[in-house]
Design an enzyme around this catalytic site. Structure first.
Site, PDB file in Angstrom:
ATOM      1  N   LYS A   4       0.842  -1.201   0.000  1.00  0.00           N
ATOM      2  CA  LYS A   4       0.000   0.000   0.000  1.00  0.00           C
ATOM      3  C   LYS A   4       0.877   1.252   0.000  1.00  0.00           C
ATOM      4  O   LYS A   4       0.618   2.216  -0.711  1.00  0.00           O
ATOM      5  CB  LYS A   4      -0.943  -0.001   1.218  1.00  0.00           C
ATOM      6  CG  LYS A   4      -2.047  -1.040   1.088  1.00  0.00           C
ATOM      7  CD  LYS A   4      -2.877  -1.166   2.349  1.00  0.00           C
ATOM      8  CE  LYS A   4      -3.846  -2.328   2.208  1.00  0.00           C
ATOM      9  NZ  LYS A   4      -4.619  -2.579   3.431  1.00  0.00           N
ATOM     10  N   GLN A  48      -5.372  -0.897   9.732  1.00  0.00           N
ATOM     11  CA  GLN A  48      -5.131  -2.266   9.245  1.00  0.00           C
ATOM     12  C   GLN A  48      -5.679  -3.280  10.247  1.00  0.00           C
ATOM     13  O   GLN A  48      -5.261  -3.296  11.402  1.00  0.00           O
ATOM     14  CB  GLN A  48      -3.627  -2.470   9.024  1.00  0.00           C
ATOM     15  CG  GLN A  48      -3.265  -3.750   8.308  1.00  0.00           C
ATOM     16  CD  GLN A  48      -3.741  -3.787   6.856  1.00  0.00           C
ATOM     17  OE1 GLN A  48      -3.687  -2.784   6.156  1.00  0.00           O
ATOM     18  NE2 GLN A  48      -4.217  -4.916   6.417  1.00  0.00           N
ATOM     19  N   ASP A  71     -11.412   2.745   3.293  1.00  0.00           N
ATOM     20  CA  ASP A  71     -11.654   1.294   3.263  1.00  0.00           C
ATOM     21  C   ASP A  71     -13.155   0.995   3.152  1.00  0.00           C
ATOM     22  O   ASP A  71     -13.548  -0.142   2.904  1.00  0.00           O
ATOM     23  CB  ASP A  71     -11.136   0.643   4.564  1.00  0.00           C
ATOM     24  CG  ASP A  71      -9.736   0.066   4.403  1.00  0.00           C
ATOM     25  OD1 ASP A  71      -9.359  -0.245   3.257  1.00  0.00           O
ATOM     26  OD2 ASP A  71      -9.042  -0.088   5.427  1.00  0.00           O
TER      27      ASP A  71
END
Ligand code: NAP
Length: 234
Positions: A4, A48, A71
């Site tokens: 990422k 995360q 997200d």
């Protein structure tokens, strides 16, 4: 996370990484999220997952400003996916839809079977296929006779987390097979949820693991972040 960060560098997005110790308290984490929410330099925030057991994932995700929730895990964004009125789509299902579109596969009227019903992959995946007029069946660990369902599918999306779970004999000849699974079976060996060797013999199109859905997920994260930046900065 490394991929990422690399993708951010590649497209010109500045990324800030906060590597917190496992014993970080909920208050400390929420404090950081609040600071990032208020920071005009920051257009997108992602946490995360999974989190250590003492942290409540729901509380943490709810703390992220929905406008910065690249997200698309915040309940506001999840709800908007249900109604079809969304800015952000969770990155993995979004990547799958992009693969389908770019491969020239028309979802409309197709039998679509999604194996897995997680909040981050299976459920939003099913919604996106539905919005494209697919006839969608969602399967999970309690589904009876899974092979009967998958054999009927024109499009299969496997998001189970079990290595090589969907075999070639569970797939209808000519089906499109999208393998979301990422399973590490040896230190340097990743496999999907679909047994590629047997599945590729019957499928019309199939995604590999690694190198299929994974990179698309990251590409969609970049897209969501750019969208967020544009929306916040008009
Ligand atoms: P998850 O939260 O563990 O969900 C797995 C789903 O599979 C659950 O809904 C579970 O059913 C279902 N399942 C388990 N055993 C089954 C069985 N025997 N038959 C049918 N369904 C079964 O996993 P996830 O987060 O959705 O991730 C799934 C896979 O995708 C993992 O390999 C993960 O690493 C990978 N992944 C990849 C990306 C990417 O970028 N490519 C992104 C996210 C995840 P129940 O609900 O009944 O338990």
């Amino acid at each position: 996370m490394n991929n990422k960060k690399k993708a951010c560098e590649y497209v010109g997005i500045k990324s800030f990484e906060y590597l917190l110790p496992a014993e970080t308290s909920e208050d400390e984490l929420l404090d950081l999220i609040n600071r990032l929410n208020a920071d005009d330099e920051v257009s997108g925030i992602l946490c995360q997952l999974p989190l250590p057991a003492h942290l409540d994932e729901k509380i943490v995700i709810n703390a992220i400003d929905p406008k910065k929730d690249v997200d698309a895990f915040h309940p506001v964004n999840v709800g908007r996916i249900m109604t079809g009125d969304y800015d952000f789509v969770p990155c993995t299902p979004a990547g799958v839809m992009e693969l389908i579109k770019e491969s020239g596969v028309d979802v409309s009227g197709k039998e679509c079977v999604v194996v897995g019903r997680s909040n981050i992959v299976g459920k939003p995946m099913a919604m996106l296929l539905l919005h494209q007029n697919g006839t969608v069946t969602i399967c999970h660990s309690k589904t009876k006779d899974l092979a009967e369902k998958t054999k009927n599918a024109d499009i299969i999306v496997a998001a189970v987390g079990i290595p090589n779970f969907i075999k070639g004999d569970m797939i209808k000849p000519g089906a499109v097979v999208i393998d979301v699974g990422i399973n590490r079976i040896a230190p340097k060996k990743l496999v999907g949820d679909v047994e590629f060797e047997t599945a590729e013999k019957v499928a019309a199109a199939i995604t590999p693991v690694p190198g299929g859905v994974g990179p698309m997920t990251i590409a969609m994260l970049m897209k969501n972040t750019v969208k967020a930046a544009i929306a916040q900065n008009r």
